[in-house]
Design an enzyme around this catalytic site. Structure first.
Site, PDB file in Angstrom:
ATOM      1  N   GLY A 105      -5.505 -10.118  -5.185  1.00 38.87           N
ATOM      2  CA  GLY A 105      -5.131  -9.301  -6.338  1.00 38.87           C
ATOM      3  C   GLY A 105      -3.781  -8.668  -6.123  1.00 38.87           C
ATOM      4  O   GLY A 105      -3.205  -8.711  -5.033  1.00 38.87           O
ATOM      5  N   GLY A 134      -1.110  -5.206  -7.506  1.00 35.52           N
ATOM      6  CA  GLY A 134      -1.006  -3.930  -8.202  1.00 35.52           C
ATOM      7  C   GLY A 134       0.407  -3.412  -8.111  1.00 35.52           C
ATOM      8  O   GLY A 134       1.335  -4.139  -7.746  1.00 35.52           O
ATOM      9  N   GLY A 135       0.564  -2.124  -8.452  1.00 39.82           N
ATOM     10  CA  GLY A 135       1.904  -1.558  -8.480  1.00 39.82           C
ATOM     11  C   GLY A 135       2.591  -1.554  -7.131  1.00 39.82           C
ATOM     12  O   GLY A 135       3.806  -1.674  -7.042  1.00 39.82           O
ATOM     13  N   MET A 136       1.818  -1.425  -6.041  1.00 39.71           N
ATOM     14  CA  MET A 136       2.415  -1.349  -4.710  1.00 39.71           C
ATOM     15  C   MET A 136       2.660  -2.710  -4.090  1.00 39.71           C
ATOM     16  O   MET A 136       3.416  -2.842  -3.142  1.00 39.71           O
ATOM     17  CB  MET A 136       1.498  -0.540  -3.791  1.00 39.71           C
ATOM     18  CG  MET A 136       1.657   0.956  -3.937  1.00 39.71           C
ATOM     19  SD  MET A 136       3.062   1.581  -3.001  1.00 39.71           S
ATOM     20  CE  MET A 136       2.431   1.517  -1.333  1.00 39.71           C
ATOM     21  N   VAL A 159      -2.220  -8.338  -2.456  1.00 44.49           N
ATOM     22  CA  VAL A 159      -3.148  -8.423  -1.327  1.00 44.49           C
ATOM     23  C   VAL A 159      -3.628  -9.865  -1.204  1.00 44.49           C
ATOM     24  O   VAL A 159      -4.044 -10.486  -2.191  1.00 44.49           O
ATOM     25  CB  VAL A 159      -4.353  -7.482  -1.523  1.00 44.49           C
ATOM     26  CG1 VAL A 159      -5.292  -7.566  -0.319  1.00 44.49           C
ATOM     27  CG2 VAL A 159      -3.881  -6.047  -1.720  1.00 44.49           C
ATOM     28  N   LYS A 187      -1.892  -6.752   2.837  1.00 49.25           N
ATOM     29  CA  LYS A 187      -1.201  -6.200   1.671  1.00 49.25           C
ATOM     30  C   LYS A 187       0.304  -6.248   1.918  1.00 49.25           C
ATOM     31  O   LYS A 187       0.790  -5.718   2.918  1.00 49.25           O
ATOM     32  CB  LYS A 187      -1.657  -4.752   1.451  1.00 49.25           C
ATOM     33  CG  LYS A 187      -1.102  -4.097   0.201  1.00 49.25           C
ATOM     34  CD  LYS A 187      -1.738  -2.713   0.047  1.00 49.25           C
ATOM     35  CE  LYS A 187      -1.318  -2.039  -1.240  1.00 49.25           C
ATOM     36  NZ  LYS A 187      -1.973  -0.717  -1.381  1.00 49.25           N
ATOM     37  N   ASP A 218      -6.502   9.894  -4.631  1.00 43.02           N
ATOM     38  CA  ASP A 218      -6.589   8.841  -5.649  1.00 43.02           C
ATOM     39  C   ASP A 218      -7.977   8.200  -5.607  1.00 43.02           C
ATOM     40  O   ASP A 218      -8.107   6.984  -5.563  1.00 43.02           O
ATOM     41  CB  ASP A 218      -5.492   7.791  -5.435  1.00 43.02           C
ATOM     42  CG  ASP A 218      -5.278   6.904  -6.665  1.00 43.02           C
ATOM     43  OD1 ASP A 218      -5.750   7.285  -7.769  1.00 43.02           O
ATOM     44  OD2 ASP A 218      -4.660   5.839  -6.539  1.00 43.02           O
TER      45      ASP A 218
END
Length: 465
Positions: free
Chosen positions: A186, A188-190, A193, A208, A307
């Protein structure tokens, strides 16, 4: 340039000023050139005036709606991709928008990390398209040059300079450092992975990779510091309900910056809730106990997660919960946060944040309690504790309203469970659990009422209630 690999020109079409400006500022921080429009008519005018890569439009607007804007963009044969934002009750319209050519829709309130992923994906696809077109033009030039028997030097000079690093980034890597890539888990913003195999230790890991090319140089150092902080925070914590970090590597020669961690075979809690609708209170209590046990351990080591949300909790097939993503964590003494957060910056997902996060005051371990309370409520009811039909309305609800009672939503559970939720959701952090061992004791008592034995990292089930 590689630095701008995942950035582009975005137009935000939104009639609500606060939402419009929040999205504009957020996306501009990622290096995008962002313009705004107040309604569909204004949006169409701006798209006709200058090239735009992506239009992000609300569906429900006065005068010219997002659906009408999308139809006009297509009828005028304009080229931007369109991402629509839909309130929960307008999902049918969002599906219609996708039939008309929208790339996707996001339900309001917008999850900013999900928005980042969608925007990044759109920009990558557009760049891939451009590379393919460039390759097509190159072939045509070479073929035409061959027919005219041009000198080789002329042929080379006429080829477009495709960014090889940008093109390579479109492909799933075969290896990251010593780790052999098995597939993508997957993004994401960072970053992204990957599921990998570690040949040195003969084990499967999750790696990651930070998406530094998506960020302007001025923000890159900040992102890398936060990424390193995730590794440092999680690396300090050895707990059965925290995803273990094995390795952090920052290549000074410009290679990928990556974090290797425990691979957990399972689903996010968000996926579990989506599939089940509502979880039985006994199962929800067992999962919350595990997450709270992990958070209490982190808090004891002076680390606040900040978070806590369903997407950051993994659930195995054996119902073991593991919390991950300490990317915005902080030490109680502020060491992790030094210089990394501007005053007034919101960290975490808004619908799960504690009231003090919006007031600009200090945030401590009790903020994680509030967030976990919202996750607990969502597991039990299938609905968010605080509806975010609009960002600022959602903030108002967190600051001044209480979630509805479980009984009013048809959830049958012991009175103690409602009392635990009430205390976790108290607006005043001083009136939440000052001693989190007391919270764990209450959760353990709830487990006993359900026939469960809850211990650190272990859940034993006595029946199927």
């Amino acid at each position: 340039m590689v630095d701008d690999a995942d950035t582009g020109t975005i137009l935000i079409v939104e009639d609500h000023q606060d939402t419009r400006e929040t999205l504009r500022d957020y996306l501009a921080d990622f290096g995008h050139v962002v313009d705004t429009a107040v309604d569909g008519a204004d949006g169409l005018r701006k798209v006709q005036l200058r090239p735009v890569d992506l239009v992000i439009t609300d569906l429900n607007m006065p005068q010219v709606s997002g659906l009408e804007l999308l139809a006009a963009i297509r009828s005028h044969k304009l080229t931007p991709d369109v991402l629509v934002l839909s309130a929960t009750g307008l999902v049918a319209k969002a599906v219609e928008a996708m039939r008309l050519g929208a790339v996707n829709y996001l339900v309001k309130p917008v999850d900013l990390e999900l928005l980042t992923s969608e925007v990044r994906a759109v920009m990558r696809v557009r760049r891939h398209r451009e590379l393919e077109l460039s390759a097509g033009r190159t072939t045509m030039t070479i073929d035409r040059g061959a027919e005219l028997a041009r000198p080789q030097s002329v042929l080379l000079a006429s080829e477009p300079q495709v960014d090889e690093a940008a093109a390579a980034e479109l492909e799933t890597p075969t290896a990251i450092g010593r780790y052999q890539v098995l597939g993508e888990l997957g993004s994401g913003g960072m970053g992204t992975v990957y599921k990998c195999f570690d040949p040195a230790l003969r084990r499967t890991v999750a790696v990651k990779v930070v998406a530094i090319t998506a960020i302007r140089k001025v923000h890159r150092e900040l992102l890398l510091q936060r990424f390193a902080r995730e590794a440092q925070a999680a690396g300090m914590l050895n707990h059965p309900n925290i995803v273990t970090v094995y390795d952090y590597h920052d290549d000074p020669r410009g290679g990928p910056v990556h974090l290797a961690m425990e691979y957990v075979a399972g689903r996010s809690l968000a996926a579990v809730i989506a599939a089940a609708g509502r979880l039985p209170w006994s199962r929800a209590t067992a999962l919350v106990f595990q997450v709270m046990d992990a958070l209490e351990f982190a808090h004891r080591h002076q680390i606040v997660h900040r978070d806590v949300k369903p997407e950051n909790i993994l659930v195995t097939d054996q119902d073991v919960a593991k919390i991950l993503d300490f990317g915005v964590a902080k030490l109680a003494d502020g060491e992790f946060d030094a210089g990394l957060t501007r005053p007034g910056t919101l960290l975490g997902s808004p619908r799960y944040l504690a009231p003090e996060s919006f007031r600009g005051g200090g945030v401590d371990y009790r903020a994680d309690q509030f967030s976990l309370g919202s996750v607990f409520f969502e597991m039990l009811t299938g609905a968010p504790a605080f509806k975010f039909d609009d960002f600022y309305v959602g903030v108002h609800r967190i600051l001044s309203e209480l979630p509805p009672s479980l009984a009013s939503l048809g959830v049958e559970a012991p009175p103690l469970l409602q009392e635990v939720l009430r205390r976790m959701h108290h607006k005043d952090p001083e009136r939440r659990y000052g001693d989190e061992m007391a919270l764990l004791a209450d959760l353990r008592e709830l487990g006993a009422l359900a026939g469960l034995t809850l211990q650190s990292g272990v859940v034993r089930v006595a029946d199927d209630r």
